[in-house]
Scaffold this motif. Sequence first.
Motif, PDB file in Angstrom:
ATOM      1  N   LEU A 292       0.817  -1.204   0.000  1.00 53.49           N
ATOM      2  CA  LEU A 292       0.000   0.000   0.000  1.00 53.49           C
ATOM      3  C   LEU A 292       0.856   1.261   0.000  1.00 53.49           C
ATOM      4  CD1 LEU A 292      -2.976  -0.674   2.446  1.00 53.49           C
ATOM      5  CD2 LEU A 292      -2.947  -0.786  -0.042  1.00 53.49           C
ATOM      6  N   ASP A 295      -3.480   4.692   2.936  1.00 54.42           N
ATOM      7  CA  ASP A 295      -4.528   3.941   3.623  1.00 54.42           C
ATOM      8  C   ASP A 295      -5.658   3.614   2.643  1.00 54.42           C
ATOM      9  OD1 ASP A 295      -3.099   4.180   5.920  1.00 54.42           O
ATOM     10  OD2 ASP A 295      -4.375   5.708   6.832  1.00 54.42           O
ATOM     11  N   THR A 314       0.515  -3.956   3.974  1.00 51.14           N
ATOM     12  CA  THR A 314       0.068  -2.598   4.274  1.00 51.14           C
ATOM     13  C   THR A 314       1.233  -1.638   4.488  1.00 51.14           C
ATOM     14  OG1 THR A 314      -0.080  -3.014   6.658  1.00 51.14           O
ATOM     15  CG2 THR A 314      -2.030  -3.499   5.339  1.00 51.14           C
ATOM     16  N   ASN A 317       1.079   1.844   6.078  1.00 52.96           N
ATOM     17  CA  ASN A 317      -0.325   2.247   5.987  1.00 52.96           C
ATOM     18  C   ASN A 317      -1.205   1.145   6.567  1.00 52.96           C
ATOM     19  OD1 ASN A 317       0.062   4.803   4.316  1.00 52.96           O
ATOM     20  ND2 ASN A 317       1.070   3.282   3.029  1.00 52.96           N
ATOM     21  N   LYS A 318      -2.513   1.242   6.342  1.00 50.21           N
ATOM     22  CA  LYS A 318      -3.429   0.250   6.912  1.00 50.21           C
ATOM     23  C   LYS A 318      -4.676   0.135   6.047  1.00 50.21           C
ATOM     24  CE  LYS A 318      -5.037   3.737  10.271  1.00 50.21           C
ATOM     25  NZ  LYS A 318      -3.894   4.664  10.072  1.00 50.21           N
ATOM     26  N   VAL A 319      -5.336  -1.015   6.197  1.00 49.82           N
ATOM     27  CA  VAL A 319      -6.650  -1.250   5.591  1.00 49.82           C
ATOM     28  C   VAL A 319      -7.700  -0.992   6.663  1.00 49.82           C
ATOM     29  CG1 VAL A 319      -8.205  -2.930   4.542  1.00 49.82           C
ATOM     30  CG2 VAL A 319      -5.783  -2.936   3.940  1.00 49.82           C
ATOM     31  N   ILE A 332      -3.038 -10.870   3.963  1.00 52.97           N
ATOM     32  CA  ILE A 332      -2.568  -9.519   4.266  1.00 52.97           C
ATOM     33  C   ILE A 332      -1.460  -9.580   5.306  1.00 52.97           C
ATOM     34  CG2 ILE A 332      -3.216  -7.286   5.256  1.00 52.97           C
ATOM     35  CD1 ILE A 332      -5.958  -7.607   4.104  1.00 52.97           C
ATOM     36  N   VAL A 336      -4.761  -4.250   9.731  1.00 55.17           N
ATOM     37  CA  VAL A 336      -6.155  -4.165   9.286  1.00 55.17           C
ATOM     38  C   VAL A 336      -6.978  -3.685  10.468  1.00 55.17           C
ATOM     39  CG1 VAL A 336      -8.161  -5.393   8.392  1.00 55.17           C
ATOM     40  CG2 VAL A 336      -5.869  -6.021   7.611  1.00 55.17           C
TER      41      VAL A 336
END
Length: 763
Positions: A292, A295, A314, A317-319, A332, A336
């Motif tokens: 990623l 986000d 990720t 960043n993050k989901v 992943i 998350v």
Amino acid sequence: MKKRIWNKVVSIFTAILLVVGLVPNTTITALAAAEGAPSSLNVGNYQITSGDTPTYLKTGSTDGSLIEGSDNDWTVKYDPSTVTLTLKNATIEGVYNNVNTSGAGIYAASSSGPVSLNIVLEEENKVSGMYGIDVSSSGGSASLNISGSGSLTVSGHSGNGIGIFMSSQNSANLTIEEASVTALGSQVGGSGVRLITSQTGSPSLTIEVKGGSLQASGEANGIHFLSNVNDATAVANLNVSGNAMVKASNIITTKDGTGSAPELKPEASGSDGTGGIIWDDKSGTVYGDVTLQEDITISEGESLTIEDGASLNTGNNKVIVNGGTLNGEDKITGTVKYTPSITTASLPEGKVNEEYATSLSANGSEPITWNVTDGNLPTGLNLSTNGKITGTPTAPGEYIFTVTASNDVGSVSKELTITVKDVDPIYSIQNSGDISFADAIEGYTPEVKTIMITNDGNQPITLDQPSSTSFDVGTLSKAKLNVGETAEFTVQPKNGLLAGSYEEDIVITGTNNGKSVSTKVNVKFNVKHNAIKVERKDPTCTEKGNIEYWYCEACRKYFQDEALTKELKQEETILPATGHNLTKVDEKKPTVDAAGNVEYWYCEVCNKYFSDEKAEHEITLEDTIIAKLPKFVSGANQEWTKGSKEGLTFKIDTDIKEFKKVLVDGKELKDTDYDIKSGSTILTLKPSFLDTLSAGKHKIRFEFNTGSVEAYFTVKDKENSSQTESANTGVQNKYGLWIVLLLVAAGGLAGFGILSKRRKNHK
């Protein structure tokens, strides 16, 4: 000498003609010097037609217009050697002309061969027109490569405007490298990006995003791959690499001809396994190995799927899942987060001065904190940050408030209600349960049991001493019970009871402040002989019977004789049921003169009625009868004069229990408009209602559960008042009559005289 001079003149003239003849060809072919260079290139209102040196343009005085610039002052630069347009904070608006027939912001076309254009982005750029960018070839493939560190918003407006339009006789290829591109179609029926091929066979339509991003949206579609020739089997490639992001309002493939629509093949294209994320409307898919760059939030109604063989890291960043769906979370690596979702549907009621405790619940990534963001909890209650509502409410009422659940990626709110009820006085007592004494044989020793009485209300109770006929009742341990207190007393069968069954409800009554409450304890006791004779019972259609036998309850055995010497099994005492003997009675429709009946079956053995052939649904004789249809007995075609004191009476031959309503001229009457009584059904319209009707004929309709009947009646105006007076006057009427006769006689004589005179004159 003259000849020499002439020869020189001819030579010079010939040289001039050769030079003049060569100049136009050089000008026309300048743009085709580089391979795939467009034969026509329009940038906004400016047409680049010739030259092998860079062209510099800058923004003119009119928004979107371009004028010539310099290498030190430009927003658009074109290098013909590399067929490259460089945009630097440029704003370009398309203009229609004889060459740029699409009115595109950037128009690159070739009429005889392939066309290729490179666009390099610096800073923020905007391009718009009927088509934002139009790259078209009438004789080969079409290619567009967009790269650079800047961004581009390209939009098509009016009609079926398209953001990026590419049309080719062969294959069409759009490549975006590390750039940020937003393509917008018109709000009428346009596309963000549309690629068209007119080649038969198996042409390809390819969009490849290598890093960077492509956002495409339009009223019709976001990305559109179109094959518009017959017998084509085009392939639509949507390739991503370098962690690219493609977001389209939707992605479609269509055909315009007898061939098939292009087959869409989205996939990762990075040689190192890298891919990207493709969003088709609200459905996103991860292709290849993706890290990623920002986000990602999956909102309600959206879903992100990591397909088999793909992965998502990720990174920094993050989901964030905010009400949407994430498929393949096991693929992943990284963070998350789920935003909260409140699952508490409602809250229990509370009571004044009674302790209250409940907990709010929510799904989402922990930790979740709670607080009240609107309204107030009931006085005396508090909400902790972990979602527990506790305390003791002090005032009744309905309290509406909003709670918010939050975590580090989002929050959600919900309106809830707690109803606090006041404490009402409750007078109530309960017993410890019914009692069954063990069966005994005559000469028994009485067994003793204890009954407990508890005050389970919220007011004190004073108990009355209970009593019984067949049982000895002991004295209450206490008569006055405070809230929650218990009293007890004993009960036992009386001595010397003869054989038989004894059952009695012992009633315990309590009072307070004029209020009386009670509870009862059912007490059972059986006194038995050594043997009990069971008489023969003949079986019925549905019930088993039994032979005559004797039964010893103590040992629970069956015997054939009174002496208890011939033992039987229980099943040997049973006589099986005989079964029904059914006769079918067919349905008979009712008439006005006679009742009918439904279809049913009758058993002559047990004298019972059934609605089905299997005798599973028993009915009564009354259930089989269909009441006869309603019929007028009297009252039809009556007349009624306004002012009359009596109403109109109608009699219908139907049970009054079947009556539903009465209507006059289609309007249902109120109960106050008529009187009704039994004797069949007798209904009288009241004069007060009839006076409201206009003079003339009216229809009356009676509705019953068994049907309806109609009739007519007539309302007449009241008779002339002078006529009424004459009819009721004695002497005055008599004199009036004589006066009328005299006037008639006088008139007759006068008429006779006139007639005689006319005859005489005639003669």
